[in-house]
Write an enzyme that holds these catalytic residues in place. Sequence first.
Site, PDB file in Angstrom:
ATOM      1  N   ASP A  30       0.864  -1.188   0.000  1.00 20.00           N
ATOM      2  CA  ASP A  30       0.000   0.000   0.000  1.00 20.00           C
ATOM      3  C   ASP A  30       0.897   1.233   0.000  1.00 20.00           C
ATOM      4  OD1 ASP A  30      -1.953   2.089   0.895  1.00 20.00           O
ATOM      5  OD2 ASP A  30      -3.252   0.362   1.222  1.00 20.00           O
ATOM      6  N   ASN A  31       0.459   2.299  -0.678  1.00 17.06           N
ATOM      7  CA  ASN A  31       1.272   3.533  -0.664  1.00 17.06           C
ATOM      8  C   ASN A  31       0.675   4.609   0.239  1.00 17.06           C
ATOM      9  OD1 ASN A  31      -0.932   4.305  -2.122  1.00 17.06           O
ATOM     10  ND2 ASN A  31       0.205   5.078  -3.906  1.00 17.06           N
ATOM     11  N   ASN A  34      -4.517   6.791   0.559  1.00 19.19           N
ATOM     12  CA  ASN A  34      -5.830   7.020   1.190  1.00 19.19           C
ATOM     13  C   ASN A  34      -5.956   6.233   2.497  1.00 19.19           C
ATOM     14  OD1 ASN A  34      -8.337   8.352   1.153  1.00 19.19           O
ATOM     15  ND2 ASN A  34      -9.368   6.482   0.495  1.00 19.19           N
ATOM     16  N   PHE A  79      -7.055  -4.687  -4.036  1.00 19.67           N
ATOM     17  CA  PHE A  79      -7.945  -3.632  -3.541  1.00 19.67           C
ATOM     18  C   PHE A  79      -7.458  -2.247  -3.959  1.00 19.67           C
ATOM     19  CE2 PHE A  79      -8.555  -6.786  -0.023  1.00 19.67           C
ATOM     20  CZ  PHE A  79      -9.933  -6.859  -0.017  1.00 19.67           C
ATOM     21  N   SER A 123     -17.101  -3.248  -8.506  1.00 18.19           N
ATOM     22  CA  SER A 123     -18.098  -2.417  -7.840  1.00 18.19           C
ATOM     23  C   SER A 123     -19.439  -2.507  -8.546  1.00 18.19           C
ATOM     24  CB  SER A 123     -17.588  -0.971  -7.890  1.00 18.19           C
ATOM     25  OG  SER A 123     -18.603  -0.090  -7.527  1.00 18.19           O
ATOM     26  N   TYR A 148     -15.014   6.656 -12.414  1.00 16.01           N
ATOM     27  CA  TYR A 148     -14.662   5.583 -11.476  1.00 16.01           C
ATOM     28  C   TYR A 148     -15.277   4.258 -11.915  1.00 16.01           C
ATOM     29  CZ  TYR A 148     -15.142   2.545  -7.419  1.00 16.01           C
ATOM     30  OH  TYR A 148     -15.149   1.455  -6.603  1.00 16.01           O
ATOM     31  N   LYS A 152     -13.430   0.746 -13.379  1.00 19.70           N
ATOM     32  CA  LYS A 152     -13.598  -0.611 -12.824  1.00 19.70           C
ATOM     33  C   LYS A 152     -14.063  -1.568 -13.913  1.00 19.70           C
ATOM     34  CE  LYS A 152     -12.427  -0.200  -8.535  1.00 19.70           C
ATOM     35  NZ  LYS A 152     -11.355  -1.006  -7.942  1.00 19.70           N
ATOM     36  N   TYR A 176     -18.739  -5.192  -5.325  1.00 21.07           N
ATOM     37  CA  TYR A 176     -19.235  -4.843  -3.989  1.00 21.07           C
ATOM     38  C   TYR A 176     -20.364  -3.840  -4.117  1.00 21.07           C
ATOM     39  CZ  TYR A 176     -14.236  -5.851  -2.963  1.00 21.07           C
ATOM     40  OH  TYR A 176     -12.978  -6.366  -2.899  1.00 21.07           O
ATOM     41  N   ASN A 198     -19.350   9.078   1.320  1.00 15.40           N
ATOM     42  CA  ASN A 198     -20.324   8.015   1.586  1.00 15.40           C
ATOM     43  C   ASN A 198     -21.196   8.359   2.779  1.00 15.40           C
ATOM     44  OD1 ASN A 198     -17.713   6.048   0.548  1.00 15.40           O
ATOM     45  ND2 ASN A 198     -19.679   5.930  -0.461  1.00 15.40           N
ATOM     46  N   LEU A 199     -22.374   7.754   2.777  1.00 15.63           N
ATOM     47  CA  LEU A 199     -23.370   8.085   3.792  1.00 15.63           C
ATOM     48  C   LEU A 199     -22.931   7.707   5.212  1.00 15.63           C
ATOM     49  CD1 LEU A 199     -26.167   9.095   4.526  1.00 15.63           C
ATOM     50  CD2 LEU A 199     -27.097   6.855   3.865  1.00 15.63           C
ATOM     51  N   PRO A 292     -25.945  14.944  -8.133  1.00 13.63           N
ATOM     52  CA  PRO A 292     -25.878  14.607  -9.558  1.00 13.63           C
ATOM     53  C   PRO A 292     -25.310  13.204  -9.775  1.00 13.63           C
ATOM     54  CG  PRO A 292     -24.906  16.765  -9.153  1.00 13.63           C
ATOM     55  CD  PRO A 292     -25.195  16.168  -7.810  1.00 13.63           C
TER      56      PRO A 292
HETATM   57  P1  NAD Z   1      -9.604   2.623   0.494  1.00 10.54           P
HETATM   58  O1  NAD Z   1      -9.272   3.881  -0.219  1.00 10.54           O
HETATM   59  O2  NAD Z   1      -9.892   2.673   1.945  1.00 10.54           O
HETATM   60  O3  NAD Z   1      -8.454   1.537   0.253  1.00 10.54           O
HETATM   61  C1  NAD Z   1      -7.669   1.510  -0.908  1.00 10.54           C
HETATM   62  C2  NAD Z   1      -6.214   1.412  -0.472  1.00 10.54           C
HETATM   63  O4  NAD Z   1      -5.395   1.354  -1.642  1.00 10.54           O
HETATM   64  C3  NAD Z   1      -5.748   2.617   0.339  1.00 10.54           C
HETATM   65  O5  NAD Z   1      -5.073   2.167   1.497  1.00 10.54           O
HETATM   66  C4  NAD Z   1      -4.785   3.351  -0.609  1.00 10.54           C
HETATM   67  O6  NAD Z   1      -3.747   3.989   0.109  1.00 10.54           O
HETATM   68  C5  NAD Z   1      -4.286   2.223  -1.468  1.00 10.54           C
HETATM   69  N1  NAD Z   1      -3.860   2.589  -2.826  1.00 10.54           N
HETATM   70  C6  NAD Z   1      -4.533   3.311  -3.757  1.00 10.54           C
HETATM   71  N2  NAD Z   1      -3.820   3.372  -4.896  1.00 10.54           N
HETATM   72  C7  NAD Z   1      -2.679   2.672  -4.689  1.00 10.54           C
HETATM   73  C8  NAD Z   1      -1.567   2.330  -5.492  1.00 10.54           C
HETATM   74  N3  NAD Z   1      -1.473   2.736  -6.770  1.00 10.54           N
HETATM   75  N4  NAD Z   1      -0.576   1.595  -4.959  1.00 10.54           N
HETATM   76  C9  NAD Z   1      -0.643   1.150  -3.665  1.00 10.54           C
HETATM   77  N5  NAD Z   1      -1.688   1.418  -2.861  1.00 10.54           N
HETATM   78  C10 NAD Z   1      -2.704   2.166  -3.372  1.00 10.54           C
HETATM   79  O7  NAD Z   1     -10.832   1.965  -0.296  1.00 10.54           O
HETATM   80  P2  NAD Z   1     -11.776   0.760   0.125  1.00 10.54           P
HETATM   81  O8  NAD Z   1     -13.101   1.306   0.470  1.00 10.54           O
HETATM   82  O9  NAD Z   1     -11.078  -0.121   1.075  1.00 10.54           O
HETATM   83  O10 NAD Z   1     -11.918   0.059  -1.292  1.00 10.54           O
HETATM   84  C11 NAD Z   1     -11.054  -0.992  -1.689  1.00 10.54           C
HETATM   85  C12 NAD Z   1     -11.396  -1.369  -3.121  1.00 10.54           C
HETATM   86  O11 NAD Z   1     -12.776  -1.710  -3.204  1.00 10.54           O
HETATM   87  C13 NAD Z   1     -11.178  -0.243  -4.122  1.00 10.54           C
HETATM   88  O12 NAD Z   1     -10.644  -0.788  -5.308  1.00 10.54           O
HETATM   89  C14 NAD Z   1     -12.570   0.285  -4.358  1.00 10.54           C
HETATM   90  O13 NAD Z   1     -12.714   0.855  -5.634  1.00 10.54           O
HETATM   91  C15 NAD Z   1     -13.415  -0.972  -4.219  1.00 10.54           C
HETATM   92  N6  NAD Z   1     -14.786  -0.677  -3.820  1.00 10.54           N
HETATM   93  C16 NAD Z   1     -15.038   0.067  -2.710  1.00 10.54           C
HETATM   94  C17 NAD Z   1     -16.359   0.370  -2.361  1.00 10.54           C
HETATM   95  C18 NAD Z   1     -16.668   1.233  -1.157  1.00 10.54           C
HETATM   96  O14 NAD Z   1     -17.756   1.793  -1.087  1.00 10.54           O
HETATM   97  N7  NAD Z   1     -15.775   1.359  -0.178  1.00 10.54           N
HETATM   98  C19 NAD Z   1     -17.424  -0.092  -3.141  1.00 10.54           C
HETATM   99  C20 NAD Z   1     -17.125  -0.868  -4.262  1.00 10.54           C
HETATM  100  C21 NAD Z   1     -15.797  -1.153  -4.593  1.00 10.54           C
HETATM  101  N1  UDP Z   2     -26.229  10.332   0.761  1.00 10.74           N
HETATM  102  C1  UDP Z   2     -26.790  11.386   1.446  1.00 10.74           C
HETATM  103  N2  UDP Z   2     -25.959  12.218   2.150  1.00 10.74           N
HETATM  104  C2  UDP Z   2     -24.605  12.049   2.182  1.00 10.74           C
HETATM  105  C3  UDP Z   2     -24.038  10.954   1.482  1.00 10.74           C
HETATM  106  C4  UDP Z   2     -24.891  10.112   0.777  1.00 10.74           C
HETATM  107  O1  UDP Z   2     -28.002  11.573   1.434  1.00 10.74           O
HETATM  108  O2  UDP Z   2     -23.908  12.850   2.829  1.00 10.74           O
HETATM  109  C5  UDP Z   2     -27.108   9.396   0.044  1.00 10.74           C
HETATM  110  C6  UDP Z   2     -26.827   9.265  -1.436  1.00 10.74           C
HETATM  111  O3  UDP Z   2     -27.531  10.259  -2.166  1.00 10.74           O
HETATM  112  C7  UDP Z   2     -27.306   7.829  -1.733  1.00 10.74           C
HETATM  113  C8  UDP Z   2     -26.994   7.084  -0.424  1.00 10.74           C
HETATM  114  O4  UDP Z   2     -26.880   8.095   0.574  1.00 10.74           O
HETATM  115  O5  UDP Z   2     -28.697   7.814  -1.936  1.00 10.74           O
HETATM  116  C9  UDP Z   2     -25.685   6.291  -0.479  1.00 10.74           C
HETATM  117  O6  UDP Z   2     -24.645   7.145  -0.914  1.00 10.74           O
HETATM  118  P1  UDP Z   2     -23.128   6.659  -0.934  1.00 10.74           P
HETATM  119  O7  UDP Z   2     -22.315   7.780  -1.524  1.00 10.74           O
HETATM  120  O8  UDP Z   2     -22.742   6.158   0.406  1.00 10.74           O
HETATM  121  O9  UDP Z   2     -23.143   5.403  -1.914  1.00 10.74           O
HETATM  122  P2  UDP Z   2     -23.407   5.318  -3.511  1.00 10.74           P
HETATM  123  O10 UDP Z   2     -24.404   6.380  -3.869  1.00 10.74           O
HETATM  124  O11 UDP Z   2     -22.077   5.540  -4.170  1.00 10.74           O
HETATM  125  O12 UDP Z   2     -23.946   3.945  -3.716  1.00 10.74           O
END
Ligand code: NAD
Ligand code: UDP
Length: 335
Positions: A30-31, A34, A79, A123, A148, A152, A176, A198-199, A292
Amino acid sequence: MILVTGGAGYIGSHTVLKLLERGFDVAVADNFINSKTKVIERMKKLAKRDFSFYETDVREKDQLDKIFSENKIDLVIHFAGLKAPGESVDKPLEYYANNLDSTIALTCAMNEHGVFKLVFSSSAAVYDLRSDMPLDEASPTGNCANPYGRSKRMCEQILTDAVNANKLRSVALLRYFNPIGAHESGQIGEDPQDTPNNLMPYITQTAVGRRSRLYVYGNDYDTPDGTGVRDYIHVEDLAAGHIAAIEYLENNHGVSVFNLGAGKGVSVMELICAFEKASGVEIKTEFAARRPGDSPICYASVDKAKTLLGWEAKKTIAEACADSWRWQKSNPNGY
Ligand code: NAD
Ligand code: UDP
């Protein structure tokens, strides 16, 4: 040994911990773009076990060569990547550069080092969200709402092409839905580096006093209470889904796609109410305009994962709210 890229992040840290608990040897790369270094120590302490950690950008070939040379990797969970849909609209090139290049670099390195099994973090954002709900794995993809989601979907296609060309052998594309919750210890959890998109983290940061109120984006959707509906899944269930996918790849070659969700829709207001009940804290809310690009409803059909992986989400929304709150209360400012 399993290599976990992005293992310091929200979903990665919970999955690494579960892998360690189940007896797998793990290397993490990990770098910290985030995430915070502190999570690594906490994971080791909770697991009561050590693991190799590489602070590196997984796009760096030399670093990948070093990791694959120093460890006997059997499978990779990828991830690492950028994940904020809204931000990806303003920074599309950063999103394509990170998400695509990391996947390509990793696939090349795996092939060169004779590692052929990959679990990829995809995703629900790859689906065409105008489709009928629930979304199953055969629902239409594309027409993604943002760069985004497109990045994916492109990674999924790149990995499928790599399998078709025998560069990889077994790939699970895990789509996911909306992860929430935290490890029950309250020691690891979601720690957004900026204002949460995120919510759930917005709710917990409001509850802990870091935000004055929660803006509910839209209360005029064609949903039972007018607010957006999503499929929230506990991050611990999601982590368990990765273990099930690893076991599945033992005996199944080719590309397999699985939705990982709870399989039911929960509205914004329902989640807020559940959180208030679990935490005993009232959340100050204000209705605001629709965000939006948001779809009114998005939830998964999880039958395929149930049948083929023998996996399903077990934890309730109430448990997820209690766990998210325990994490935020114990770590008001994150790590
Ligand atoms: P996160 O940002 O918490 O974790 C991602 C990690 O990857 C971080 O620690 C970041 O430092 C590291 N990273 C990013 N780019 C890098 C790189 N080039 N080299 C090395 N490390 C790197 O995100 P998360 O919520 O844990 O999500 C993990 C994965 O799941 C992501 O690919 C994300 O797109 C996917 N995902 C997340 C969600 C969600 O809502 N959290 C939903 C669907 C899919
Ligand atoms: N949402 C909201 N207030 C916030 C963040 C999200 O009302 O501060 C709503 C958003 O419009 C959606 C739901 O919560 O209907 C989930 O949003 P999130 O960004 O967590 O997930 P995604 O929309 O990417 O699935």
